[in-house]
Enzyme design. Structure first.
Site, PDB file in Angstrom:
ATOM      1  N   TYR A  39       4.301   3.648   7.666  1.00  0.00           N
ATOM      2  CA  TYR A  39       4.930   3.356   6.389  1.00  0.00           C
ATOM      3  C   TYR A  39       4.969   4.595   5.491  1.00  0.00           C
ATOM      4  O   TYR A  39       4.407   5.631   5.813  1.00  0.00           O
ATOM      5  CB  TYR A  39       4.144   2.267   5.684  1.00  0.00           C
ATOM      6  CG  TYR A  39       2.665   2.352   5.949  1.00  0.00           C
ATOM      7  CD1 TYR A  39       1.963   3.514   5.617  1.00  0.00           C
ATOM      8  CD2 TYR A  39       1.975   1.311   6.570  1.00  0.00           C
ATOM      9  CE1 TYR A  39       0.608   3.615   5.867  1.00  0.00           C
ATOM     10  CE2 TYR A  39       0.612   1.416   6.824  1.00  0.00           C
ATOM     11  CZ  TYR A  39      -0.054   2.566   6.469  1.00  0.00           C
ATOM     12  OH  TYR A  39      -1.391   2.678   6.727  1.00  0.00           O
ATOM     13  N   SER A 263      -8.226   5.851   2.869  1.00  0.00           N
ATOM     14  CA  SER A 263      -8.197   5.038   4.074  1.00  0.00           C
ATOM     15  C   SER A 263      -7.469   3.728   3.808  1.00  0.00           C
ATOM     16  O   SER A 263      -7.055   3.442   2.699  1.00  0.00           O
ATOM     17  CB  SER A 263      -9.623   4.728   4.525  1.00  0.00           C
ATOM     18  OG  SER A 263     -10.202   3.809   3.626  1.00  0.00           O
ATOM     19  N   LYS A 264      -7.330   2.942   4.836  1.00  0.00           N
ATOM     20  CA  LYS A 264      -6.674   1.644   4.729  1.00  0.00           C
ATOM     21  C   LYS A 264      -7.333   0.819   3.635  1.00  0.00           C
ATOM     22  O   LYS A 264      -6.680   0.104   2.892  1.00  0.00           O
ATOM     23  CB  LYS A 264      -6.791   0.896   6.062  1.00  0.00           C
ATOM     24  CG  LYS A 264      -5.695   1.276   7.027  1.00  0.00           C
ATOM     25  CD  LYS A 264      -4.742   0.117   7.255  1.00  0.00           C
ATOM     26  CE  LYS A 264      -3.543   0.559   8.082  1.00  0.00           C
ATOM     27  NZ  LYS A 264      -3.956   1.060   9.397  1.00  0.00           N
ATOM     28  N   ARG A 265      -8.647   0.904   3.564  1.00  0.00           N
ATOM     29  CA  ARG A 265      -9.394   0.123   2.587  1.00  0.00           C
ATOM     30  C   ARG A 265      -8.967   0.473   1.173  1.00  0.00           C
ATOM     31  O   ARG A 265      -8.954  -0.343   0.290  1.00  0.00           O
ATOM     32  CB  ARG A 265     -10.889   0.368   2.740  1.00  0.00           C
ATOM     33  CG  ARG A 265     -11.507  -0.369   3.889  1.00  0.00           C
ATOM     34  CD  ARG A 265     -13.037  -0.330   3.878  1.00  0.00           C
ATOM     35  NE  ARG A 265     -13.627   0.147   2.643  1.00  0.00           N
ATOM     36  CZ  ARG A 265     -14.056   1.388   2.462  1.00  0.00           C
ATOM     37  NH1 ARG A 265     -13.919   2.275   3.411  1.00  0.00           N
ATOM     38  NH2 ARG A 265     -14.633   1.724   1.338  1.00  0.00           N
ATOM     39  N   HIS A 266      -8.648   1.726   0.963  1.00  0.00           N
ATOM     40  CA  HIS A 266      -8.244   2.153  -0.376  1.00  0.00           C
ATOM     41  C   HIS A 266      -6.749   1.962  -0.565  1.00  0.00           C
ATOM     42  O   HIS A 266      -6.249   0.869  -0.651  1.00  0.00           O
ATOM     43  CB  HIS A 266      -8.604   3.633  -0.589  1.00  0.00           C
ATOM     44  CG  HIS A 266      -9.989   3.958  -0.212  1.00  0.00           C
ATOM     45  ND1 HIS A 266     -10.290   4.928   0.705  1.00  0.00           N
ATOM     46  CD2 HIS A 266     -11.154   3.415  -0.598  1.00  0.00           C
ATOM     47  CE1 HIS A 266     -11.598   4.982   0.839  1.00  0.00           C
ATOM     48  NE2 HIS A 266     -12.149   4.079   0.059  1.00  0.00           N
TER      49      HIS A 266
END
Length: 487
Positions: A39, A263-266
């Site tokens: 993305y 990261s994905k978490r952020h």
RNA sequence: GGUCCCAUCGUCUAGCGGUCUAGGACGUCGCCCUUUCACGGCGAAAACACGGGUUCGAGUCCCGUUGGGAUCACCA
């Protein structure tokens, strides 16, 4: 004024020679060159924004080039997501988008011209030989730098597979006058003979960017800091070809709230997630991104027009910044309050799953709803009571408000309300205040149970507005539902 | 590890040698407004990483230390 003088002084000092004219003298052309392997992430979005802003500020062009050289990892979905994300942020590009894979033959052509000029060579080293060199370097605890025995060999070696490597200079140093990072110097001995053309004849990224940027007339390369090291290699190709050097601006990366890589978490989701999952407005995301790593005095709320007028590379910070969702959300709240009610209703309606007819009510309620929301999620949540069907679901705290005492109060209120001739805000307020006064209690004492009965919540817009919005019939029904004491 | 880069409140930043007893914003806390929650208003706590220089004078210039980051592929 002082600033201007300094800036000009810096420029004239960096005018190297006549064959490589100062790129800032040419009409500005910037580009955004994402690789469609995922993305459009937030860092890429900011890079795109900076490029877009810079070109607009200078009345130049902003181009979009999809770097799909890695065929295996490039997908149509990723390309669509990127284009979609850019459109959402209002970052339109000049002309059609370019696809790097279209220029492969051109890349190969340049590689061969470099070969003809003696600036590159065919390297027949095998993977094993390469691995061996790497091992040896590791054993001797020395940095690995390829040393190909083919560097000075001009003759072709039959049909053995080979790659084309740049014959990078080994002495001296290369200096880049980076508009963000300043003057950066690297010893040429640090730059190895990297691959230009792979053994299957496809170009590497390093070759492709340089050729494409040149062919597209890119004057300013604004990109992530992670490419600074690459710039030195790319300059090697540019100089070998005798092309004009672009002005570089390497923007520091964005980190997560904990200082580690995003990261994905952020926030490493695509911008579409900022829109769909977080419920943010594009102008908020754009404003936030602009202020992340760039500043203009004390200004925080910056419109697109102002951004174009003010944006410059000189005020881009040099250190990485952390992503702060709280600030983004606050900014989004600001833009929600500023946004048109109809537009917000259009945005929120799908989240509520309501019909167009009911959307009218949403628009009406919007002035009361929007100061209470920072995201479209919160906005939708705050609007939910308007479309709830009886019997209402109650929050625990709201249910607790409905005591026996409160229910009698509701009954009294209901009595007065039924007799009300005009169901508008003013009349409603008068009646409710009267009920409170007659019972000798504070307004809050009647308002809270009323709110609970009407919305199932303990928080909502002002109670008179809730009554007015819900209308006579629905309001009376919801109150009646709660009038009887429950066992 | 080599190379390169960076360093102001918890976070984003203003600051371009004196106007810095360091400003703004988010967040936090308090007060006001008030029917709840918000919005809004007012106020508070909160930073120049450390050590050396240079200078009459340093957050601002130089060096070092420490800390952080980027990068070291026939990936982009």
């Amino acid at each position: 004024m002082q600033h201007e003088e300094k800036r000009n002084a810096r420029h004239s000092a960096s005018e190297r020679n006549l064959s490589s004219p100062d790129p800032s003298a040419r009409p500005v052309v910037t580009r955004f060159a994402p690789s469609p392997t995922g993305y459009l992430h937030i860092g890429g979005a900011r890079t795109a924004l900076f490029n877009w802003l810079f070109s607009k500020h200078h009345g130049g062009k902003f181009l979009l080039r999809i770097e799909d050289t890695d065929r295996a990892r490039s997908t149509k979905e990723a390309i669509d997501a990127i284009l979609d994300g850019m459109r959402w942020l209002g970052l339109d590009w000049d002309g059609h988008e370019y696809y790097q894979s279209q220029f492969w033959s051109r890349h190969a052509e340049i590689a061969h011209r470099l070969l003809d000029r003696g600036a590159a060579y065919r390297c027949y080293m095998t993977q094993e030989e390469l691995a061996e060199q790497r091992e040896a370097a590791k054993r001797n605890r020395r940095p690995f730098r390829i040393s190909s025995p083919w560097r000075e060999v001009a003759e072709e070696q039959g049909d053995r597979p080979f790659v084309i490597r740049l014959k990078a200079p080994r002495e001296g140093e290369t200096v880049i006058d980076d508009r963000v990072q300043g003057r950066v110097t690297v010893q040429n001995a640090e730059i190895d003979d990297f691959v230009l053309l792979r053994s299957d004849g496809t170009p590497t990224y390093m070759l492709a960017v340089v050729v494409d940027d040149h062919d597209m007339g890119v004057t300013h390369v604004i990109r992530g800091d992670d490419h600074l090291n690459n710039a030195f290699r790319q300059i090697g190709i540019i100089r070998a070809m005798g092309w004009p050097e672009p002005t570089y601006a390497h923007v520091p990366l964005i980190h997560g709230p904990d200082g580690a890589k995003l990261s994905k978490r952020h926030g490493a989701m695509g911008v579409d997630a900022y829109r769909d999952e977080l419920g943010l407005l594009p102008e908020a995301v754009s404003n936030y991104l602009l202020r992340l790593g760039w500043g203009h005095g004390d200004d925080e709320i910056i419109s697109r027009e102002q951004a174009i007028a003010w944006f410059d590379l000189d005020h881009v910070g040099k250190s990485p910044s952390r992503f702060d969702f709280k600030k983004l959300e606050n900014l989004n709240g600001h833009y929600i309050r500023e946004a048109d009610d109809q537009r917000l209703a259009d945005l929120v309606a799908p989240r509520l799953g309501i019909t167009d007819r009911k959307k009218m009510l949403l628009v009406q309620a919007m002035p009361e709803l929007k100061p209470r929301a920072n995201t479209l999620l919160q906005l939708a949540d705050g609007a939910r009571f308007l479309f709830a069907t009886r019997p209402l679901d109650f929050e625990e705290a709201a249910a607790a408000l409905l005591t026996t005492e409160a229910r009698t109060l509701l009954a009294a209120t209901h009595n007065k309300l039924v007799a009300l001739a005009k169901w508008d805000r003013e009349s409603l307020e008068a009646v409710i205040r009267e009920v409170a006064e007659n019972s000798g209690i504070k307004l809050g004492k009647v308002a809270q149970p009323l709110r609970a009965a009407l919305t199932g919540r303990t928080t909502s817009p002002g109670i008179f507005d809730v009554l007015a919005l819900l209308g006579r019939e629905e309001s009376l029904a919801r109150i009646a539902d709660q009038m009887e004491p429950k066992e």
